[in-house]
Design a protein around this motif. Sequence first.
Motif, mmCIF file in Angstrom:
data_model
loop_
_atom_site.group_PDB
_atom_site.id
_atom_site.type_symbol
_atom_site.label_atom_id
_atom_site.label_comp_id
_atom_site.label_asym_id
_atom_site.label_seq_id
_atom_site.Cartn_x
_atom_site.Cartn_y
_atom_site.Cartn_z
ATOM 1 N N GLY A 13 24.500 66.056 -6.393
ATOM 2 C CA GLY A 13 24.718 66.750 -5.154
ATOM 3 C C GLY A 13 25.735 66.238 -4.137
ATOM 4 N N ARG A 14 25.496 64.878 -4.354
ATOM 5 C CA ARG A 14 26.714 64.090 -3.471
ATOM 6 C C ARG A 14 28.061 64.529 -3.733
ATOM 7 N NH1 ARG A 14 24.279 59.681 -3.616
ATOM 8 N NH2 ARG A 14 25.666 58.782 -4.946
ATOM 9 N N GLU A 15 28.446 64.402 -5.095
ATOM 10 C CA GLU A 15 29.430 64.512 -5.760
ATOM 11 C C GLU A 15 29.997 66.229 -5.272
ATOM 12 O OE1 GLU A 15 32.276 63.349 -6.938
ATOM 13 O OE2 GLU A 15 31.294 61.477 -6.542
ATOM 14 N N VAL A 16 28.936 67.022 -5.336
ATOM 15 C CA VAL A 16 29.380 68.456 -5.073
ATOM 16 C C VAL A 16 30.015 68.579 -3.685
ATOM 17 C CG1 VAL A 16 28.318 70.848 -4.809
ATOM 18 C CG2 VAL A 16 27.546 69.344 -6.975
ATOM 19 N N VAL A 17 28.972 67.962 -2.604
ATOM 20 C CA VAL A 17 29.353 68.183 -1.417
ATOM 21 C C VAL A 17 30.808 67.480 -1.158
ATOM 22 C CG1 VAL A 17 29.022 67.095 0.727
ATOM 23 C CG2 VAL A 17 27.115 67.972 -0.329
ATOM 24 N N ARG A 18 31.026 66.289 -1.681
ATOM 25 C CA ARG A 18 32.354 65.627 -1.641
ATOM 26 C C ARG A 18 33.430 66.444 -2.025
ATOM 27 N NH1 ARG A 18 35.896 62.894 -4.249
ATOM 28 N NH2 ARG A 18 34.893 62.897 -6.200
ATOM 29 N N GLN A 19 33.296 67.023 -3.387
ATOM 30 C CA GLN A 19 34.547 67.660 -4.017
ATOM 31 C C GLN A 19 34.734 69.065 -3.348
ATOM 32 O OE1 GLN A 19 34.166 67.874 -8.107
ATOM 33 N NE2 GLN A 19 33.029 65.605 -8.237
ATOM 34 N N ALA A 20 33.632 69.606 -2.894
ATOM 35 C CA ALA A 20 33.593 71.002 -2.097
ATOM 36 C C ALA A 20 34.499 70.710 -0.850
ATOM 37 C CB ALA A 20 32.088 71.500 -1.898
ATOM 38 N N LEU A 21 34.188 69.805 -0.379
ATOM 39 C CA LEU A 21 34.873 69.740 0.978
ATOM 40 C C LEU A 21 36.543 69.129 0.864
ATOM 41 C CD1 LEU A 21 32.273 67.372 2.808
ATOM 42 C CD2 LEU A 21 32.986 69.804 3.538
ATOM 43 N N ALA A 22 36.737 68.450 -0.173
ATOM 44 C CA ALA A 22 38.015 68.089 -0.630
ATOM 45 C C ALA A 22 38.960 69.476 -0.832
ATOM 46 C CB ALA A 22 37.969 67.259 -1.885
ATOM 47 N N ASP A 33 16.525 63.313 4.586
ATOM 48 C CA ASP A 33 16.815 62.399 5.220
ATOM 49 C C ASP A 33 18.546 62.055 5.520
ATOM 50 O OD1 ASP A 33 17.262 59.798 6.487
ATOM 51 O OD2 ASP A 33 16.491 58.680 4.836
ATOM 52 N N PRO A 34 19.155 62.529 6.688
ATOM 53 C CA PRO A 34 20.441 62.568 6.844
ATOM 54 C C PRO A 34 21.049 61.345 6.561
ATOM 55 C CG PRO A 34 19.272 64.000 8.534
ATOM 56 C CD PRO A 34 18.322 63.230 7.617
ATOM 57 N N ALA A 35 20.277 60.347 6.799
ATOM 58 C CA ALA A 35 20.954 59.049 6.852
ATOM 59 C C ALA A 35 21.359 58.561 5.601
ATOM 60 C CB ALA A 35 19.985 57.786 7.481
ATOM 61 N N ARG A 36 20.757 59.184 4.445
ATOM 62 C CA ARG A 36 21.261 58.996 3.060
ATOM 63 C C ARG A 36 22.342 59.523 2.678
ATOM 64 N NH1 ARG A 36 16.619 60.138 -0.758
ATOM 65 N NH2 ARG A 36 17.966 59.183 -2.186
ATOM 66 N N LEU A 37 22.944 60.550 3.552
ATOM 67 C CA LEU A 37 24.120 61.310 2.758
ATOM 68 C C LEU A 37 25.429 60.682 3.586
ATOM 69 C CD1 LEU A 37 25.390 63.643 1.357
ATOM 70 C CD2 LEU A 37 25.094 65.043 3.600
ATOM 71 N N ALA A 38 25.957 59.776 2.586
ATOM 72 C CA ALA A 38 27.154 59.065 3.022
ATOM 73 C C ALA A 38 28.575 59.876 2.666
ATOM 74 C CB ALA A 38 27.049 57.722 1.910
ATOM 75 N N VAL A 39 28.342 61.084 3.073
ATOM 76 C CA VAL A 39 29.505 61.858 2.949
ATOM 77 C C VAL A 39 29.915 62.545 4.376
ATOM 78 C CG1 VAL A 39 30.903 64.024 2.109
ATOM 79 C CG2 VAL A 39 29.324 62.351 0.666
ATOM 80 N N THR A 40 31.216 62.619 4.977
ATOM 81 C CA THR A 40 31.276 63.118 6.183
ATOM 82 C C THR A 40 32.665 64.146 6.088
ATOM 83 O OG1 THR A 40 33.021 61.339 6.858
ATOM 84 C CG2 THR A 40 30.547 61.094 7.583
ATOM 85 N N GLY A 41 32.850 64.991 7.011
ATOM 86 C CA GLY A 41 33.821 65.852 6.945
ATOM 87 C C GLY A 41 33.817 66.976 8.135
ATOM 88 N N ASP A 42 34.889 67.390 8.519
ATOM 89 C CA ASP A 42 34.922 68.430 9.603
ATOM 90 C C ASP A 42 34.327 69.722 9.342
ATOM 91 O OD1 ASP A 42 36.442 66.838 11.107
ATOM 92 O OD2 ASP A 42 38.350 67.560 10.777
ATOM 93 N N ARG A 43 34.091 69.956 8.004
ATOM 94 C CA ARG A 43 33.654 71.383 7.578
ATOM 95 C C ARG A 43 32.368 71.074 6.877
ATOM 96 N NH1 ARG A 43 38.799 70.949 6.078
ATOM 97 N NH2 ARG A 43 38.059 70.328 3.844
ATOM 98 N N LEU A 44 31.745 69.887 7.258
ATOM 99 C CA LEU A 44 30.423 69.758 6.702
ATOM 100 C C LEU A 44 29.189 69.865 7.604
ATOM 101 C CD1 LEU A 44 28.237 68.580 4.604
ATOM 102 C CD2 LEU A 44 29.014 66.365 5.306
ATOM 103 N N GLU A 45 28.170 70.597 7.541
ATOM 104 C CA GLU A 45 27.028 70.771 8.498
ATOM 105 C C GLU A 45 25.769 70.048 7.649
ATOM 106 O OE1 GLU A 45 24.368 74.229 10.718
ATOM 107 O OE2 GLU A 45 25.631 74.668 9.276
ATOM 108 N N VAL A 46 25.141 69.231 8.237
ATOM 109 C CA VAL A 46 23.846 68.662 7.541
ATOM 110 C C VAL A 46 22.659 68.994 8.335
ATOM 111 C CG1 VAL A 46 22.721 66.263 7.068
ATOM 112 C CG2 VAL A 46 25.313 66.396 7.135
ATOM 113 N N LEU A 47 21.716 69.876 7.546
ATOM 114 C CA LEU A 47 20.612 70.272 7.868
ATOM 115 C C LEU A 47 19.312 69.377 7.382
ATOM 116 C CD1 LEU A 47 21.131 73.996 7.983
ATOM 117 C CD2 LEU A 47 21.324 72.463 9.776
#
Length: 210
Positions: A13-22, A33-47
Motif C-alpha cells: 500500500g505504501r508503494e502504491v501511494v508513493r508511485q501514484a503520487l510520482a 494511524d497517520p503517523a505510520r504513513l511515511a509518504v508525503t506529497g502535495d496531492r496526498l490526502e491522509v484520512l
Amino acid sequence: MKLTVFGATGGIGREVVRQALAAGHEVTAVVRDPARLAVTGDRLEVLRADLADPGALRPAVAGRDAVLSGLGARSRKDAGVAARLTRTVLSALEAEDVRRLLVVSAGPIGPAPEGDGVLDRTVRGLVSAALKDVYADLREMEAELARSATDWTAVRPPRLQDKPVTGSYRTVVGGFPPRGRFIGRADVAHAMLAMIEDGGTVKQGVGVAY
C-alpha cells in the motif's frame, strides 16, 4: 486520476501511494494511524477512518476513479481481516457508485501454473498448508468480490520481497506465471497501478511474478 488507497501503511500500500503520487495522481490514503504513513506529497490526502464502518469510508471513496487495497492479514493470527474489511470497502463503493477496485490476494488462491515442476508443486503445497487460514480468508475475500457489482481485479503475487521497483515482471490473467517464486512489493504496486485502466483484468484474478 483520483485514487483511494486502503492499507496504505503496509508494504504494498505504501508503494502504491508513493508511485501514484510520482505519476501525478491525486491520492487519498485511508489509515488507522497517520503517523505510520511515511509518504508525503502535495496531492496526498491522509484520512483516519474506522475500517469497520462503511459509512465512515464513503467520503474517502466518493468521486474516485479507482480504489486500491493492500488490506490483509500480516500473520496467521490475523486471518479473517481481508474478507471482513474488504466487505466494508465494497459496501462503501457500492453506496457511492464507484466501480473500479483492485486488491492484493496471493498466488496460491488461483490455479497452479502449467508446467510447474515437482519442486514448485511441493513448495506450493507446503506453503498452502502452513498458511491455510490466511488463504481461506483470501478465498472468501475473492468470493466477496465476485458477488459484488464492482469492476474488481485480484492481484495474486507469490513470496514478497523488499526490492526497488523494476517494472519487469510477468502477469497472467486467470492464471500464474510458471516458476514464478518471488516478486518485490514495489513491483506488485506497479502492476496494480498499471492494471487500473486495463479492461482485460476486470473481474479477474491476475498472477504476477518475476
